[in-house]
Design a protein around this motif. Structure first.
Motif, PDB file in Angstrom:
ATOM      1  N   LEU A 345       0.848  -1.195   0.000  1.00  0.00           N
ATOM      2  CA  LEU A 345       0.000   0.000   0.000  1.00  0.00           C
ATOM      3  C   LEU A 345       0.883   1.244   0.000  1.00  0.00           C
ATOM      4  N   ILE A 346       0.680   2.118  -0.975  1.00  0.00           N
ATOM      5  CA  ILE A 346       1.496   3.334  -1.101  1.00  0.00           C
ATOM      6  C   ILE A 346       0.570   4.547  -0.991  1.00  0.00           C
ATOM      7  N   TYR A 347       0.953   5.491  -0.167  1.00  0.00           N
ATOM      8  CA  TYR A 347       0.174   6.726   0.039  1.00  0.00           C
ATOM      9  C   TYR A 347       1.030   7.918  -0.372  1.00  0.00           C
ATOM     10  N   GLN A 348       0.491   8.803  -1.215  1.00  0.00           N
ATOM     11  CA  GLN A 348       1.233   9.977  -1.693  1.00  0.00           C
ATOM     12  C   GLN A 348       0.384  11.233  -1.530  1.00  0.00           C
ATOM     13  N   SER A 349       0.987  12.263  -0.945  1.00  0.00           N
ATOM     14  CA  SER A 349       0.349  13.576  -0.840  1.00  0.00           C
ATOM     15  C   SER A 349       1.422  14.603  -0.542  1.00  0.00           C
ATOM     16  N   HIS A 350       1.389  15.736  -1.221  1.00  0.00           N
ATOM     17  CA  HIS A 350       2.436  16.745  -1.079  1.00  0.00           C
ATOM     18  C   HIS A 350       2.028  17.893  -0.174  1.00  0.00           C
ATOM     19  N   LYS A 351       0.777  17.896   0.285  1.00  0.00           N
ATOM     20  CA  LYS A 351       0.340  18.988   1.157  1.00  0.00           C
ATOM     21  C   LYS A 351      -0.922  18.584   1.900  1.00  0.00           C
ATOM     22  N   GLU A 352      -1.216  19.335   2.935  1.00  0.00           N
ATOM     23  CA  GLU A 352      -2.448  19.117   3.692  1.00  0.00           C
ATOM     24  C   GLU A 352      -3.639  19.646   2.882  1.00  0.00           C
ATOM     25  N   ILE A 353      -4.689  18.838   2.803  1.00  0.00           N
ATOM     26  CA  ILE A 353      -5.868  19.221   2.032  1.00  0.00           C
ATOM     27  C   ILE A 353      -7.083  19.196   2.957  1.00  0.00           C
TER      28      ILE A 353
END
Length: 470
Positions: A345-353
């Protein structure tokens, strides 16, 4: 009923004519009177000019001739028996009268005073049940136009004008009556022509109301009635589609519920009708029965969820939520399921949304997508969840390396109970309702969901929702 309709059309057309006719007659009467005023003022000015040129009011030596001249004018065409000419001096004293009736008298009236002040005037009035026009103009000195020597008063009967107006009024009212009858008839037959297809359409509507949904109107032409017919046919097709969907839904629900019930019945009968069944078999069969009961519970829970989502007004508990935290919580719950198949399982996010959502409902929708990705990805595969956003929308992408979905089936996967592979889905424990719930939830958030997939390579489900809920 039909004659009442005709009377209604007749009255609708007749009343405006009756209201309009007096206005028309008033305008015509005004026009006739103005023309009469102009004509008699012209006559009076002609006489005034002749008197001025003859110098009759300054040179009294020819007075006898002047008197006979005025009487002669009174007998001319247009005056004889119909009019009268009176000449007064600048003091209002009558010095000549074509009727020889009031000679020697003094006329004291506003019209005479106006004429002596060089103001022409012409006014109609009634006298002994007769309509009379009176015109008065000044008589000026031919050598000094500023000096007024007297006035000419011309009176004439204008009964002929009012007789013409009375005749015209009768004709106008008769014409109004005839026109109203004609319009009433035309409106009646036109309305019958227009209402005929509407009556036919009403019959089809009544049939649909009675449950006969396979109705279709024969549409001719391109007018508004044809457009209404096309709209009716489209509505009938939609109702048929809804009815077909309902029947298919009921059939699918029955089938989904019947399968685990049949399994439970077979397992139970196997235990009941066998003797000396070992304890191990009891345990195995009870585990299978328990599994089928869980399956029934899942189906019923999903059905109840769909029913709630299909309500006209679904209560939404909208709150500003950290989408990153919500997604990570979902992934944390699903890690054990992924580990069983050695899926990464891979989780990607570059900022808080942060988004305005109903967290409970959207959590269920995203959970369905990620759980499906894990179920249909072979062992050792990969599931990637990516969060992105711009100024208006947030985007959640769930990408897997699973078996994929055929092109011709991608447009159907959000339908209830639709399965691309029924056997495979039952083995994985799905109810066929998860994607329907996800789709309905995303739509409730004013969002959209799209799928890109290729068989044997995997799928990408992309959910896009507004950051601010309207």
């Amino acid at each position: 009923m039909r004659w009442r309709l005709f009377v209604l059309f007749f009255l609708v057309s007749f009343i405006p004519f009756m209201l309009f006719a007096p206005i028309v007659m008033d305008r015509i009467e005004t026009s006739y009177i103005e023309q009469s005023k102009a004509e008699w003022l012209r006559q009076a000015n002609r006489i005034s000019t002749q008197i001025s040129e003859g110098n009759y009011l300054k040179d009294y030596t020819s007075y006898t001739y002047f008197e006979s001249y005025i009487r002669g004018l009174g007998k001319e065409k247009g005056f004889n028996g119909n009019g009268r000419i009176v000449v007064v001096d600048k003091l209002g004293y009558i010095i000549a009268d074509s009727a020889a009736a009031d000679k020697g008298h003094t006329i004291m009236s506003k019209q005479v005073f106006d004429a002596l002040r060089k103001i022409d005037s012409a006014e109609p009035y009634s006298r002994e049940d007769q309509k009379v026009m009176s015109a008065a103009v000044p008589i000026t000195d031919k050598d000094n136009k500023d000096e007024v020597l007297g006035a000419v008063i011309v009176t004439a009967k204008i009964d002929d004008i009012y007789r013409s107006l009375d005749e015209m009024q009768n004709q106008v009212y008769l014409l109004s009556l005839f026109t109203s009858l004609l319009i009433g008839l035309l409106s009646f037959f036109t309305s019958s022509f227009i209402s005929r297809p509407l009556k036919v359409l009403m019959k089809f509507v009544q049939k649909i109301t009675n449950g006969q949904l396979d109705q279709k109107v024969d549409v001719k032409g391109k007018d508004e009635i044809a457009e209404l017919g096309n709209a009716f046919n489209h509505m009938a097709e939609q109702l048929q589609r809804v009815e077909h969907s309902r029947q298919e839904f009921v059939s699918n629900v029955s089938h989904e519920l019947k399968t685990p019930l049949s399994s439970i019945k077979v397992l139970t009968e196997s235990l009941l009708f066998q003797e000396n069944v070992p304890v191990e078999m009891y345990k195995e069969f009870f585990m299978d029965i328990n599994s089928e009961v869980d399956r029934l519970n899942n189906i019923i829970s999903d059905l109840l969820t769909l029913v709630r989502l299909d309500q006209t007004e679904v209560p939404m508990n909208i709150q500003t939520t950290n989408l990153n935290d919500m997604t990570q919580a979902i992934l944390k719950r699903l890690i054990p399921l992924a580990k069983k198949k050695d899926i990464k399982l891979i989780y990607q996010s570059h900022k808080e949304i942060f988004v305005d959502i109903d967290e409970v409902k959207l959590t269920l929708a995203i959970s369905n997508l990620i759980e499906n990705a894990i179920k249909y990805t072979p062992e050792g595969g990969e599931v990637r969840v990516v969060l992105q956003s711009d100024l208006q929308d947030a985007q959640i992408s769930v990408e897997d390396t699973g078996i994929g979905i055929a092109k011709d089936e991608q447009s159907k996967i959000f339908e209830r109970f639709y399965r691309t592979d029924k056997t495979r889905n039952r083995e994985t424990g799905g109810t066929g309702l998860g994607l329907s719930i996800t789709y309905r939830t995303v739509i409730m958030h004013n969002g959209s969901i799209q799928v890109e997939s290729e068989e044997g390579k995997g799928s990408i489900f992309t959910v896009q929702i507004p950051i601010r809920h309207l």
